[in-house]
Design a protein around this motif. Sequence first.
Motif, PDB file in Angstrom:
ATOM      1  N   ASP A   1      36.324  -8.132   1.283  1.00  0.00           N
ATOM      2  CA  ASP A   1      35.294  -9.106   0.899  1.00  0.00           C
ATOM      3  C   ASP A   1      34.261  -8.463  -0.032  1.00  0.00           C
ATOM      4  O   ASP A   1      33.798  -7.345   0.208  1.00  0.00           O
ATOM      5  CB  ASP A   1      34.564  -9.648   2.134  1.00  0.00           C
TER       6      ASP A   1
ATOM      7  N   ASN B   1      30.670  -1.425   9.887  1.00  0.00           N
ATOM      8  CA  ASN B   1      31.993  -1.208   9.287  1.00  0.00           C
ATOM      9  C   ASN B   1      32.325   0.264   9.439  1.00  0.00           C
ATOM     10  O   ASN B   1      31.896   1.089   8.641  1.00  0.00           O
ATOM     11  CB  ASN B   1      31.989  -1.617   7.817  1.00  0.00           C
TER      12      ASN B   1
ATOM     13  N   ASP C   1      34.730  -8.408   8.956  1.00  0.00           N
ATOM     14  CA  ASP C   1      36.048  -8.975   9.243  1.00  0.00           C
ATOM     15  C   ASP C   1      37.095  -8.557   8.230  1.00  0.00           C
ATOM     16  O   ASP C   1      38.256  -8.383   8.561  1.00  0.00           O
ATOM     17  CB  ASP C   1      35.950 -10.504   9.276  1.00  0.00           C
ATOM     18  N   ASP C   2      36.714  -8.395   6.972  1.00  0.00           N
ATOM     19  CA  ASP C   2      37.670  -8.076   5.919  1.00  0.00           C
ATOM     20  C   ASP C   2      37.018  -7.122   4.929  1.00  0.00           C
ATOM     21  O   ASP C   2      36.078  -7.488   4.228  1.00  0.00           O
ATOM     22  CB  ASP C   2      38.117  -9.353   5.195  1.00  0.00           C
ATOM     23  N   GLU C   3      37.529  -5.877   4.869  1.00  0.00           N
ATOM     24  CA  GLU C   3      36.931  -4.883   3.979  1.00  0.00           C
ATOM     25  C   GLU C   3      37.098  -5.254   2.514  1.00  0.00           C
ATOM     26  O   GLU C   3      36.422  -4.695   1.641  1.00  0.00           O
ATOM     27  CB  GLU C   3      37.544  -3.505   4.245  1.00  0.00           C
TER      28      GLU C   3
END
Length: 290
Positions: free
Chosen positions: A239, A163, A235-237
């Motif tokens: 989460d 990330n 995929d999605d910060e």
Amino acid sequence: MIQDIFPMHLSNEYHKKIPQADSFLMIFKDNRILAKNDGQVCYLTYKELSEICRGMGKEIPACVYLFSIGEDDYFLTDPGEGIEVPGFVYYKMFETRTMQPKERVLAAATAWHLYVWYRDNVYCGRCGHKLVHSEKLRMLSCPDCNNMVFPKIAPAVIVGVTNGRKILMTKYANREYKRYALIAGFTEIGETAEETVAREVKEEVGLSVKNIRYYKSQPWGFDSNLLLGYFCELDDEGDAMRLDEEELACAEWVDFEDVPDDPEGLSLTREMMLCFRDIMNASESTCLHD
């Protein structure tokens, strides 16, 4: 990594060989291997075992050819109880990871892989008759029902989830290995390795990933594995991380500058951590000079 022993080479083809005086013998008891470690790990030779057996009035045990590394042949044998060799002790397989030289650590792991297979396949799983060894292949066959049994290799993934400038590092729960690791898991029936990556990350930390890409592979005889390394991105910060506490003791995002050095130089896991650190260092350096 453990297999990086150039210019030496592991020759793993089965041959119906007999041991020579200087052939190395791989002897296991439970999860331990008989060795001598005085700066460099060494295994018992056929000559040494022969002399011990003759001195005790015992028959020299049968030996099965395993592989060769460079000029050295390695055989599997079981001398039974009561054999004591001055200077040699049974080391935990885990302890061999810190030994030198690397080719003999590879020998220990690969021999263990084959030992476990031979140990667990004495009888046919289809009809129960005793299996016999092929004269030409690394294969056991049943003379009654013709069942053929080949060495087991379990595919598993190692996953570097990134990330930005951070990588997700974990520590296993209830394992002997206490250092940082990456998310890992076995490929299940009917799924691709890429699907394994996404599933294992979701199961172990509750996160979704994207841009899954292959890095490289590694044989890991300690657990009868073929490890497949993959990098992917969060995929999605937004989460939230949800830890599977049966598998992991902790999981945390670690900045690339804080990724620790690798004193062993054996595992795909540690190489992937350093690879990420090196890529980010190079990227930062390029930005500073632009």
